[in-house]
Design a protein around this motif. Structure first.
Motif, PDB file in Angstrom:
ATOM      1  N   GLY A   1      53.744  90.545  -9.319  1.00 18.24           N
ATOM      2  CA  GLY A   1      54.111  89.312 -10.008  1.00 18.24           C
ATOM      3  C   GLY A   1      55.039  89.511 -11.191  1.00 18.24           C
ATOM      4  N   MET A   2      55.248  90.750 -11.620  1.00 23.67           N
ATOM      5  CA  MET A   2      56.186  90.985 -12.715  1.00 23.67           C
ATOM      6  C   MET A   2      57.607  90.892 -12.186  1.00 23.67           C
ATOM      7  SD  MET A   2      54.531  93.787 -15.234  1.00 23.67           S
ATOM      8  CE  MET A   2      55.653  93.367 -16.541  1.00 23.67           C
ATOM      9  N   GLN A   3      58.471  90.347 -13.012  1.00 20.50           N
ATOM     10  CA  GLN A   3      59.841  90.123 -12.603  1.00 20.50           C
ATOM     11  C   GLN A   3      60.752  91.233 -13.127  1.00 20.50           C
ATOM     12  OE1 GLN A   3      60.522  87.579 -10.447  1.00 20.50           O
ATOM     13  NE2 GLN A   3      58.296  87.436 -10.487  1.00 20.50           N
ATOM     14  N   ARG A   4      62.035  91.086 -12.837  1.00 21.55           N
ATOM     15  CA  ARG A   4      63.039  92.075 -13.236  1.00 21.55           C
ATOM     16  C   ARG A   4      63.063  92.246 -14.751  1.00 21.55           C
ATOM     17  NH1 ARG A   4      69.283  92.268 -13.304  1.00 21.55           N
ATOM     18  NH2 ARG A   4      69.579  94.465 -12.791  1.00 21.55           N
ATOM     19  N   GLU A   5      63.043  93.492 -15.187  1.00 21.50           N
ATOM     20  CA  GLU A   5      63.149  93.895 -16.585  1.00 21.50           C
ATOM     21  C   GLU A   5      62.027  93.370 -17.469  1.00 21.50           C
ATOM     22  OE1 GLU A   5      67.113  93.174 -18.045  1.00 21.50           O
ATOM     23  OE2 GLU A   5      67.982  94.617 -16.648  1.00 21.50           O
TER      24      GLU A   5
ATOM     25  N   GLY B   1      41.794  92.135 -10.877  1.00 23.03           N
ATOM     26  CA  GLY B   1      40.586  92.137 -10.060  1.00 23.03           C
ATOM     27  C   GLY B   1      40.689  91.259  -8.826  1.00 23.03           C
ATOM     28  N   GLY B   2      41.826  90.579  -8.653  1.00 21.52           N
ATOM     29  CA  GLY B   2      42.049  89.760  -7.471  1.00 21.52           C
ATOM     30  C   GLY B   2      41.404  88.388  -7.521  1.00 21.52           C
ATOM     31  N   ARG B   3      41.004  87.937  -8.707  1.00 24.42           N
ATOM     32  CA  ARG B   3      40.354  86.629  -8.808  1.00 24.42           C
ATOM     33  C   ARG B   3      41.340  85.475  -8.735  1.00 24.42           C
ATOM     34  NH1 ARG B   3      36.965  89.827 -11.910  1.00 24.42           N
ATOM     35  NH2 ARG B   3      37.772  89.322 -13.964  1.00 24.42           N
ATOM     36  N   PHE B   4      42.630  85.745  -8.963  1.00 27.62           N
ATOM     37  CA  PHE B   4      43.663  84.736  -8.756  1.00 27.62           C
ATOM     38  C   PHE B   4      44.995  85.416  -8.524  1.00 27.62           C
ATOM     39  CE2 PHE B   4      43.075  85.174 -13.337  1.00 27.62           C
ATOM     40  CZ  PHE B   4      44.366  85.365 -13.797  1.00 27.62           C
ATOM     41  N   GLU B   5      45.966  84.673  -8.047  1.00 29.72           N
ATOM     42  CA  GLU B   5      47.285  85.187  -7.678  1.00 29.72           C
ATOM     43  C   GLU B   5      48.244  85.131  -8.866  1.00 29.72           C
ATOM     44  OE1 GLU B   5      48.241  86.527  -4.683  1.00 29.72           O
ATOM     45  OE2 GLU B   5      46.107  86.436  -4.258  1.00 29.72           O
ATOM     46  N   PRO B   6      49.271  85.998  -8.857  1.00 26.64           N
ATOM     47  CA  PRO B   6      50.253  86.001  -9.956  1.00 26.64           C
ATOM     48  C   PRO B   6      50.946  84.656 -10.151  1.00 26.64           C
ATOM     49  CG  PRO B   6      50.546  87.935  -8.588  1.00 26.64           C
ATOM     50  CD  PRO B   6      49.529  87.067  -7.906  1.00 26.64           C
ATOM     51  N   ASP B   7      51.113  83.898  -9.074  1.00 23.78           N
ATOM     52  CA  ASP B   7      51.770  82.597  -9.191  1.00 23.78           C
ATOM     53  C   ASP B   7      50.960  81.622 -10.036  1.00 23.78           C
ATOM     54  OD1 ASP B   7      53.685  83.650  -7.531  1.00 23.78           O
ATOM     55  OD2 ASP B   7      52.969  82.624  -5.737  1.00 23.78           O
ATOM     56  N   GLY B   8      49.669  81.888 -10.189  1.00 25.55           N
ATOM     57  CA  GLY B   8      48.798  81.006 -10.954  1.00 25.55           C
ATOM     58  C   GLY B   8      48.796  81.282 -12.445  1.00 25.55           C
ATOM     59  N   VAL B   9      49.598  82.228 -12.904  1.00 19.30           N
ATOM     60  CA  VAL B   9      49.627  82.592 -14.324  1.00 19.30           C
ATOM     61  C   VAL B   9      50.667  81.752 -15.045  1.00 19.30           C
ATOM     62  CG1 VAL B   9      50.022  84.438 -15.984  1.00 19.30           C
ATOM     63  CG2 VAL B   9      48.908  84.955 -13.813  1.00 19.30           C
ATOM     64  N   GLU B  10      50.206  80.898 -15.931  1.00 17.79           N
ATOM     65  CA  GLU B  10      51.133  80.074 -16.700  1.00 17.79           C
ATOM     66  C   GLU B  10      51.904  80.971 -17.670  1.00 17.79           C
ATOM     67  OE1 GLU B  10      51.007  76.410 -19.882  1.00 17.79           O
ATOM     68  OE2 GLU B  10      49.334  76.662 -18.497  1.00 17.79           O
ATOM     69  N   GLY B  11      53.203  80.908 -17.639  1.00 18.88           N
ATOM     70  CA  GLY B  11      54.042  81.752 -18.482  1.00 18.88           C
ATOM     71  C   GLY B  11      54.420  83.067 -17.831  1.00 18.88           C
ATOM     72  N   GLY B  12      53.811  83.375 -16.689  1.00 24.44           N
ATOM     73  CA  GLY B  12      54.155  84.583 -15.948  1.00 24.44           C
ATOM     74  C   GLY B  12      53.279  85.777 -16.297  1.00 24.44           C
TER      75      GLY B  12
ATOM     76  N   LEU C   1      61.496 100.713 -11.281  1.00 24.10           N
ATOM     77  CA  LEU C   1      62.795 100.744 -11.959  1.00 24.10           C
ATOM     78  C   LEU C   1      63.395  99.345 -12.064  1.00 24.10           C
ATOM     79  CD1 LEU C   1      64.244 104.008 -10.433  1.00 24.10           C
ATOM     80  CD2 LEU C   1      63.659 103.631 -12.835  1.00 24.10           C
ATOM     81  N   TRP C   2      63.209  98.535 -11.047  1.00 26.46           N
ATOM     82  CA  TRP C   2      63.711  97.152 -11.048  1.00 26.46           C
ATOM     83  C   TRP C   2      63.015  96.328 -12.121  1.00 26.46           C
ATOM     84  CZ3 TRP C   2      61.366  92.416  -9.634  1.00 26.46           C
ATOM     85  CH2 TRP C   2      62.250  91.347  -9.460  1.00 26.46           C
ATOM     86  N   ARG C   3      61.740  96.604 -12.356  1.00 26.59           N
ATOM     87  CA  ARG C   3      60.956  95.855 -13.326  1.00 26.59           C
ATOM     88  C   ARG C   3      61.160  96.336 -14.764  1.00 26.59           C
ATOM     89  NH1 ARG C   3      57.979  95.908  -8.595  1.00 26.59           N
ATOM     90  NH2 ARG C   3      56.915  93.961  -8.078  1.00 26.59           N
ATOM     91  N   ALA C   4      61.820  97.477 -14.957  1.00 20.09           N
ATOM     92  CA  ALA C   4      61.957  98.090 -16.278  1.00 20.09           C
ATOM     93  C   ALA C   4      63.288  97.748 -16.942  1.00 20.09           C
ATOM     94  CB  ALA C   4      61.818  99.601 -16.171  1.00 20.09           C
TER      95      ALA C   4
END
Length: 92
Positions: free
Chosen positions: A57-61, A18-29, A83-86
């Protein structure tokens, strides 16, 4: 209890989407939030047009399985981010 923990993680994912915070603010990713959601909702369907925002904000795999249906209608550049994230992909 565990129910509260899962509810908190799902609420955090909804807040992120919903855009209430950025992916960088997620503890643990962000992947941790998606993994928790997959306990309740095992399949998420989206379009390539909205995938960049949805999985921001999701990383590789970090996506376990990616299924691309009717891949002949998509351009390669529209699929590369997912594909990069999978870890694994089925392209039909």
């Amino acid at each position: 209890g565990k129910t509260t923990l899962i509810r908190d993680f799902v609420a955090a994912l909804v807040g992120l989407l919903g855009g209430r915070f950025e992916p960088d603010g997620v503890e643990g990713g962000v992947g941790l939030l998606w993994s928790t959601l997959s306990l309740v909702v095992p399949v998420v369907s989206t379009t390539f047009a909205s995938a960049a925002r949805l999985f921001n904000g999701m990383q590789r795999e970090e996506i376990g399985w990616l299924v691309i249906d009717e891949a002949g209608q998509a351009t390669p550049q529209s699929a590369v981010g997912l594909l990069w994230r999978a870890k694994r992909a089925v392209v039909i």
